[in-house]
Write a protein that holds these residues in place. Sequence first.
Motif, PDB file in Angstrom:
ATOM      1  N   VAL A   1      47.528  -5.633  28.631  1.00 13.12           N
ATOM      2  CA  VAL A   1      47.165  -5.376  29.706  1.00 13.12           C
ATOM      3  C   VAL A   1      47.792  -6.986  30.477  1.00 13.12           C
ATOM      4  O   VAL A   1      47.054  -7.371  30.656  1.00 13.12           O
ATOM      5  CB  VAL A   1      46.236  -4.885  31.062  1.00 13.12           C
ATOM      6  CG1 VAL A   1      46.985  -4.532  32.289  1.00 13.12           C
ATOM      7  CG2 VAL A   1      45.336  -3.942  29.971  1.00 13.12           C
ATOM      8  N   PHE A   2      48.712  -7.245  30.918  1.00 14.06           N
ATOM      9  CA  PHE A   2      49.661  -7.715  30.871  1.00 14.06           C
ATOM     10  C   PHE A   2      50.924  -8.026  32.026  1.00 14.06           C
ATOM     11  O   PHE A   2      51.338  -7.326  32.075  1.00 14.06           O
ATOM     12  CB  PHE A   2      50.273  -8.579  29.691  1.00 14.06           C
ATOM     13  CG  PHE A   2      51.668  -7.872  29.157  1.00 14.06           C
ATOM     14  CD1 PHE A   2      52.413  -8.267  29.514  1.00 14.06           C
ATOM     15  CD2 PHE A   2      50.746  -6.733  28.427  1.00 14.06           C
ATOM     16  CE1 PHE A   2      53.930  -7.915  28.204  1.00 14.06           C
ATOM     17  CE2 PHE A   2      51.770  -6.213  27.332  1.00 14.06           C
ATOM     18  CZ  PHE A   2      53.315  -6.452  27.356  1.00 14.06           C
ATOM     19  N   ASP A   3      51.251  -9.647  32.663  1.00 11.89           N
ATOM     20  CA  ASP A   3      52.792  -9.679  33.179  1.00 11.89           C
ATOM     21  C   ASP A   3      53.771  -9.732  32.614  1.00 11.89           C
ATOM     22  O   ASP A   3      54.365 -10.558  31.257  1.00 11.89           O
ATOM     23  CB  ASP A   3      51.732 -11.035  34.633  1.00 11.89           C
ATOM     24  CG  ASP A   3      53.509 -11.052  35.392  1.00 11.89           C
ATOM     25  OD1 ASP A   3      54.593 -10.298  34.908  1.00 11.89           O
ATOM     26  OD2 ASP A   3      53.412 -11.434  36.289  1.00 11.89           O
TER      27      ASP A   3
ATOM     28  N   ASP B   1      36.348 -13.743  39.702  1.00 14.09           N
ATOM     29  CA  ASP B   1      37.482 -13.042  38.049  1.00 14.09           C
ATOM     30  C   ASP B   1      38.718 -13.925  38.032  1.00 14.09           C
ATOM     31  O   ASP B   1      38.152 -14.948  38.895  1.00 14.09           O
ATOM     32  CB  ASP B   1      38.157 -11.606  38.592  1.00 14.09           C
ATOM     33  CG  ASP B   1      38.386 -11.265  39.679  1.00 14.09           C
ATOM     34  OD1 ASP B   1      39.160 -12.688  39.974  1.00 14.09           O
ATOM     35  OD2 ASP B   1      38.518 -10.419  39.897  1.00 14.09           O
ATOM     36  N   PRO B   2      39.013 -13.849  36.645  1.00  8.19           N
ATOM     37  CA  PRO B   2      40.359 -14.474  36.725  1.00  8.19           C
ATOM     38  C   PRO B   2      41.093 -15.013  37.593  1.00  8.19           C
ATOM     39  O   PRO B   2      42.022 -16.138  37.671  1.00  8.19           O
ATOM     40  CB  PRO B   2      41.208 -13.886  35.571  1.00  8.19           C
ATOM     41  CG  PRO B   2      39.915 -13.242  34.384  1.00  8.19           C
ATOM     42  CD  PRO B   2      39.082 -12.941  36.302  1.00  8.19           C
ATOM     43  N   LEU B   3      41.316 -13.667  38.513  1.00  8.12           N
ATOM     44  CA  LEU B   3      42.881 -14.026  39.836  1.00  8.12           C
ATOM     45  C   LEU B   3      41.571 -14.540  40.921  1.00  8.12           C
ATOM     46  O   LEU B   3      42.297 -14.692  42.253  1.00  8.12           O
ATOM     47  CB  LEU B   3      42.879 -12.284  39.744  1.00  8.12           C
ATOM     48  CG  LEU B   3      43.459 -12.043  38.785  1.00  8.12           C
ATOM     49  CD1 LEU B   3      43.816 -10.373  39.100  1.00  8.12           C
ATOM     50  CD2 LEU B   3      44.548 -12.734  38.553  1.00  8.12           C
TER      51      LEU B   3
ATOM     52  N   GLY C   1      53.679 -12.603  31.377  1.00  6.09           N
ATOM     53  CA  GLY C   1      53.022 -12.789  30.246  1.00  6.09           C
ATOM     54  C   GLY C   1      51.592 -13.465  30.542  1.00  6.09           C
ATOM     55  O   GLY C   1      50.899 -13.399  29.687  1.00  6.09           O
ATOM     56  N   ARG C   2      51.424 -13.098  31.766  1.00  6.49           N
ATOM     57  CA  ARG C   2      49.421 -13.792  32.106  1.00  6.49           C
ATOM     58  C   ARG C   2      48.956 -12.060  31.025  1.00  6.49           C
ATOM     59  O   ARG C   2      49.369 -10.775  31.473  1.00  6.49           O
ATOM     60  CB  ARG C   2      50.116 -13.708  33.022  1.00  6.49           C
ATOM     61  CG  ARG C   2      48.144 -14.027  33.600  1.00  6.49           C
ATOM     62  CD  ARG C   2      48.510 -14.335  35.318  1.00  6.49           C
ATOM     63  NE  ARG C   2      46.929 -14.409  35.367  1.00  6.49           N
ATOM     64  CZ  ARG C   2      46.435 -15.002  36.509  1.00  6.49           C
ATOM     65  NH1 ARG C   2      47.212 -15.325  37.611  1.00  6.49           N
ATOM     66  NH2 ARG C   2      45.011 -15.799  36.729  1.00  6.49           N
TER      67      ARG C   2
ATOM     68  N   ALA D   1      46.099  -2.413  38.556  1.00  8.37           N
ATOM     69  CA  ALA D   1      47.658  -1.345  39.042  1.00  8.37           C
ATOM     70  C   ALA D   1      46.962  -1.007  40.489  1.00  8.37           C
ATOM     71  O   ALA D   1      47.276  -1.059  41.972  1.00  8.37           O
ATOM     72  CB  ALA D   1      47.229   0.076  38.852  1.00  8.37           C
ATOM     73  N   ALA D   2      45.255  -1.471  41.179  1.00 12.74           N
ATOM     74  CA  ALA D   2      44.733  -1.341  42.655  1.00 12.74           C
ATOM     75  C   ALA D   2      45.349  -2.082  43.242  1.00 12.74           C
ATOM     76  O   ALA D   2      45.123  -2.127  44.474  1.00 12.74           O
ATOM     77  CB  ALA D   2      43.297  -0.976  42.498  1.00 12.74           C
ATOM     78  N   ARG D   3      45.769  -3.401  42.181  1.00 12.31           N
ATOM     79  CA  ARG D   3      45.557  -4.947  43.112  1.00 12.31           C
ATOM     80  C   ARG D   3      47.316  -5.320  43.696  1.00 12.31           C
ATOM     81  O   ARG D   3      47.434  -6.318  43.648  1.00 12.31           O
ATOM     82  CB  ARG D   3      45.037  -6.009  42.508  1.00 12.31           C
ATOM     83  CG  ARG D   3      43.617  -6.006  42.388  1.00 12.31           C
ATOM     84  CD  ARG D   3      43.078  -7.116  41.766  1.00 12.31           C
ATOM     85  NE  ARG D   3      41.243  -7.747  41.463  1.00 12.31           N
ATOM     86  CZ  ARG D   3      40.780  -7.451  41.043  1.00 12.31           C
ATOM     87  NH1 ARG D   3      41.018  -9.038  41.152  1.00 12.31           N
ATOM     88  NH2 ARG D   3      40.135  -7.625  40.646  1.00 12.31           N
ATOM     89  N   GLY D   4      47.651  -4.080  43.087  1.00 14.50           N
ATOM     90  CA  GLY D   4      49.663  -4.286  43.321  1.00 14.50           C
ATOM     91  C   GLY D   4      50.132  -4.961  42.657  1.00 14.50           C
ATOM     92  O   GLY D   4      51.259  -6.145  42.851  1.00 14.50           O
ATOM     93  N   LEU D   5      50.006  -5.652  41.548  1.00 16.70           N
ATOM     94  CA  LEU D   5      49.853  -6.388  40.033  1.00 16.70           C
ATOM     95  C   LEU D   5      51.523  -5.846  39.595  1.00 16.70           C
ATOM     96  O   LEU D   5      51.039  -4.638  38.634  1.00 16.70           O
ATOM     97  CB  LEU D   5      48.819  -7.350  39.744  1.00 16.70           C
ATOM     98  CG  LEU D   5      47.942  -8.387  40.809  1.00 16.70           C
ATOM     99  CD1 LEU D   5      46.644  -8.088  39.667  1.00 16.70           C
ATOM    100  CD2 LEU D   5      48.259  -9.442  41.078  1.00 16.70           C
ATOM    101  N   PRO D   6      52.188  -7.177  39.285  1.00 17.10           N
ATOM    102  CA  PRO D   6      53.391  -5.970  38.142  1.00 17.10           C
ATOM    103  C   PRO D   6      52.861  -6.076  36.946  1.00 17.10           C
ATOM    104  O   PRO D   6      51.885  -7.333  36.243  1.00 17.10           O
ATOM    105  CB  PRO D   6      54.082  -7.079  38.341  1.00 17.10           C
ATOM    106  CG  PRO D   6      53.380  -8.192  38.782  1.00 17.10           C
ATOM    107  CD  PRO D   6      52.656  -8.162  39.357  1.00 17.10           C
TER     108      PRO D   6
END
Length: 551
Positions: free
Chosen positions: A380-382, A290-292, A386-387, A349-354
Amino acid sequence: MTVADFDGVRRIVIVGGVAGGMSAATRLRRLDERAEIVVLERGEHVSFANCGLPYHLSGVIAERERLLLHTPQSLSARFGLDVRIRQEVRRIDRATRQVEVHDLQANRSYALAYDHLILSPGAAPVRPPIPGAQHALTLRNVSDLDRLKSAAVAGQRSVVIGGGFIGVEVAENLREAGHQVTLLEGSPQILPPLDPELAVLARQELEKHGVQVRCSAQVTQLTERSVTLHSGETLDTDLVVLAVGVRPEDGLARDAGLEVAGRGGIVVDESLLTSDPHISAVGDAALVRDPLGELAFVPLAWGANRQGRLVADRIMGHPVSFGGHPATAIVKVFDLTAASTGLNEKQVAARGLPYATVHTHPGSHAGYYPGAERVSLKLVFDPQSGRIYGAQAVGGAGTDKRIDVLATALHAGLHADDLSDLPLAYAPPYSSAKDPVNMLGYVAQNVMDGLTRTVQWHELEGSGRRIIDVRDPSEYARGRIPGAENIPLDDLRSRADELRGTPLVVHCQVGQRGHTAARLLTELGCDVPNLDGGYLTWQAGQASRDASPQS
């Protein structure tokens, strides 16, 4: 067992046809006229439009034959391919580079040597361990379609178990065929790639057209003509369709000792090579990134077709890379379109990302031009970098083009605020001067710059803030958030003194007037965020909560 002669000409054996296998086979032929290319397909059809299967149930695609794209004979005539149907590959001998094949028509086995092996076995429908599950029909291939079509013609009541994309398509088309349809979903919402406040819009569209949708509905038993829920309630029906997902067909790879993920799926590198340098895997059976950069099971047609082409290029010596692609999917729900790309809020949210989210509800084109339809968008973005993590869209005309632009932006690595810079085509029948995608960028930029603080629909309750509804009185009268006070936007300046010193939150219908109000009151010394997406997003969020009682 007889071993087929291997004459020294490069032989590529492909296990499985349809999207991945046939894309690989035809691309290989275009690159090498001399190669021997053998396609072994377990089923009766090697090339068909599986994404179009549900639409034959309703007659939208009236002729079944239009779903059959190629036959072994047409593939032989055009591409010189050796396509063999009803051939089940039962074992891979990696040491001798041979596959053991069982001819299901002739009931005989033979071995076939390969220079390179491409695995494209696809995915199989999941059958949960429910008593009587064998009575349910599935829809994965043309044979499944024929059985389901016959059952649908003979009956008038259908129960579809599973509210994913396939379940929704089947429910819609059975309803269009005149059936009384009940759609059962075990989780609190349908369409899991969407977040609940977007998914509920698709649910409402199904219900508007007569499909009974029941979420949080756990099935405990099936018969040929009934479905029993965990509450003890029994639903009578003429047919049951099971559409609770698919699992990768990785048994052949697992038995051969290839690397397979613990939860299923063949592990491949960026060139789609397995742990054996002579074996590649494509399509629904192969895991991708995936993109991550995390392994993901993405059973979608675009990826299968792209992977088939890339594998052929790599076998022929061209450098290729397939990695980090967002999962982009779309579904027709009667008069609406629902679509997503990348990760949703739940996954982030499940991955704990901002992360931050923004919602908008623009028209599909300029409001003064007749026929504009609402498109509800979520990004949905950082908020720091801005990612872009993902986006969702549900609406009428133009929804598909917005999700495609957002998927392109995500894949290209654009940031959320870059969306405002996209020079998208504008004329009143097609868009607005600020396209809905541009507007997402403007709203996201305000959040990233700290110009506007926002509160999400699910954060409003219990926030302790005084809710100020800045819409016109007529809008307020048609529907309002409990406890909200109506002070129209044009009256805020004159009433700022009575609001100062109290924690506030402002909102309008979709967020734009609320942003203006928040900026005005902030400049006048008030503590005030804006309700993201306004009343419409709050209303959809509440509907998503109300729509999923335990069954």
